[in-house]
Design an enzyme around this catalytic site. Structure first.
Site, short mmCIF file in Angstrom:
data_model
loop_
_atom_site.label_atom_id
_atom_site.label_comp_id
_atom_site.label_asym_id
_atom_site.label_seq_id
_atom_site.Cartn_x
_atom_site.Cartn_y
_atom_site.Cartn_z
N HIS A 17 0.84 -1.21 0.00
CA HIS A 17 0.00 0.00 0.00
C HIS A 17 0.88 1.25 0.00
O HIS A 17 0.58 2.22 -0.70
CB HIS A 17 -0.89 0.03 1.25
CG HIS A 17 -1.91 -1.06 1.35
ND1 HIS A 17 -2.09 -1.80 2.49
CD2 HIS A 17 -2.79 -1.54 0.44
CE1 HIS A 17 -3.07 -2.68 2.29
NE2 HIS A 17 -3.49 -2.55 1.05
N LYS A 41 -15.42 -8.69 2.99
CA LYS A 41 -14.33 -9.07 3.89
C LYS A 41 -14.73 -8.84 5.34
O LYS A 41 -15.38 -7.84 5.66
CB LYS A 41 -13.08 -8.24 3.60
CG LYS A 41 -12.42 -8.54 2.27
CD LYS A 41 -11.15 -7.69 2.13
CE LYS A 41 -10.46 -7.91 0.80
NZ LYS A 41 -9.42 -6.88 0.56
N ARG A 92 -1.82 -6.11 -8.48
CA ARG A 92 -0.69 -7.01 -8.24
C ARG A 92 -0.55 -8.05 -9.33
O ARG A 92 0.52 -8.28 -9.86
CB ARG A 92 -0.85 -7.73 -6.89
CG ARG A 92 -0.51 -6.85 -5.71
CD ARG A 92 -0.98 -7.50 -4.45
NE ARG A 92 -2.41 -7.83 -4.54
CZ ARG A 92 -3.15 -8.20 -3.53
NH1 ARG A 92 -2.62 -8.32 -2.36
NH2 ARG A 92 -4.43 -8.46 -3.69
N SER A 130 -2.73 -7.80 2.90
CA SER A 130 -3.06 -7.63 4.32
C SER A 130 -3.40 -8.98 4.95
O SER A 130 -3.05 -9.24 6.11
CB SER A 130 -4.25 -6.69 4.49
OG SER A 130 -3.92 -5.40 4.04
O1 PNS Z 1 -8.68 -3.11 -0.10
P1 PNS Z 1 -9.95 -3.62 -0.74
O2 PNS Z 1 -10.71 -4.51 0.22
O3 PNS Z 1 -9.70 -4.32 -2.04
O4 PNS Z 1 -10.86 -2.34 -1.06
C1 PNS Z 1 -12.16 -2.47 -1.59
C2 PNS Z 1 -12.97 -1.19 -1.33
C3 PNS Z 1 -13.04 -0.90 0.17
C4 PNS Z 1 -12.33 -0.02 -2.05
C5 PNS Z 1 -14.41 -1.40 -1.91
O5 PNS Z 1 -15.00 -2.52 -1.32
C6 PNS Z 1 -15.30 -0.16 -1.74
O6 PNS Z 1 -15.21 0.77 -2.52
N1 PNS Z 1 -16.15 -0.15 -0.69
C7 PNS Z 1 -17.10 0.94 -0.42
C8 PNS Z 1 -18.51 0.61 -0.95
C9 PNS Z 1 -18.52 0.71 -2.47
O7 PNS Z 1 -18.52 1.80 -3.02
N2 PNS Z 1 -18.48 -0.45 -3.17
C10 PNS Z 1 -18.27 -0.52 -4.61
C11 PNS Z 1 -19.47 -0.23 -5.42
S1 PNS Z 1 -20.80 -1.32 -5.12
#
Ligand code: PNS
Length: 164
Positions: A17, A41, A92, A130
Site C-alpha cells: 500500500h 471481507k 498485483r 493484508s
Molecule cells: O482493499 P480492498 O478490500 O480491495 O478495497 C475495496 C474497497 C473498500 C475499495 C471497496 O470494497 C469499496 O469501494 N467499498 C465501499 C462501498 C462501495 O462503493 N463499493 C463498490 C461499489 S458497489
C-alpha cells in the site's frame, strides 16, 4: 487542484500500500487515502485503528500531500464529496484484474466525474497482502518487512493478542 482518492480496506496497511501511496502522491496535488468498508471481507482492525496506522505510516514517510480519512458509504459518493477526479487502485496480478475492472465500471456509472487509474505494484510487493500479514503475524511470524516501520510494534502486538 487535482485530487485523487486511494480507497481500500487497509486491514492493516502494508508496504505494498505504501508503495502505491508514495507513487500516487507524486502524480496528484493531493491524495486522500481512505479506509472504506468492503462488505465481502471480515475485518480484524477497527476502522479507527486502520486510520491511525495509516496516519502514522504516511507521517513517517514524510508525505505532506497525503491525507488519511475513512468513509462508511459508497466510494462514488465519497469521491464526489471531496471533489476527487481520480480513484487510484493498485494491481498485483491478473487475478486482481477482474474484480478491479468491475469496481472501476460500477464506480464510473455511479460517478461519471471520476475515473479509475491502476498502478502496477512494484515487483517486490507482488505477493504481499493484508491477509498474509494477518496470518503470518497471528502465528508469531516476522512481519517487519511487510508493514511500515512506524507501525510494526502496534500491528504485531495486535495480531499476537488476537491469536491468543
Ligand atoms: O482493499 P480492498 O478490500 O480491495 O478495497 C475495496 C474497497 C473498500 C475499495 C471497496 O470494497 C469499496 O469501494 N467499498 C465501499 C462501498 C462501495 O462503493 N463499493 C463498490 C461499489 S458497489
Amino acid at each position: 487542484m487535482k485530487i485523487a482518492v486511494y480507497p481500500g480496506s487497509f486491514d492493516p496497511v502494508t508496504m505494498g500500500h505504501m508503495d502505491i501511496i508514495r507513487r500516487g502522491a507524486q502524480m496528484f496535488d493531493k491524495l486522500v487515502v481512505s479506509v472504506l468498508i468492503n462488505t465481502n471481507k471480515k475485518s480484524l482492525f477497527t476502522m479507527e485503528e486502520r486510520v491511525e496506522l495509516l496516519k502514522k505510516s504516511v507521517e513517517g514517510a514524510g508525505l505532506t500531500n497525503v491525507e488519511v480519512s475513512s468513509f462508511s458509504g459508497l466510494l462514488a459518493d465519497y469521491t464526489e464529496q471531496i471533489g476527487a477526479c481520480t480513484i487510484v487502485r493498485g494491481l498485483r496480478a491478473v487475478t486482481d484484474f477482474e474484480n478491479e475492472f468491475q469496481l472501476a465500471l460500477i464506480n464510473r456509472k455511479l460517478n461519471p466525474n471520476a475515473d479509475t487509474v491502476f498502478l502496477v505494484t512494484s515487483a517486490e510487493n507482488m505477493y504481499l497482502s493484508s491477509s498474509l500479514v494477518r496470518e503470518v503475524g497471528s502465528f508469531g511470524g516476522d512481519i517487519s518487512e511487510f508493514v511500515p516501520p512506524e507501525v510494526i510494534g502496534q500491528v504485531t502486538a495486535r495480531l499476537v493478542n488476537k491469536a491468543e
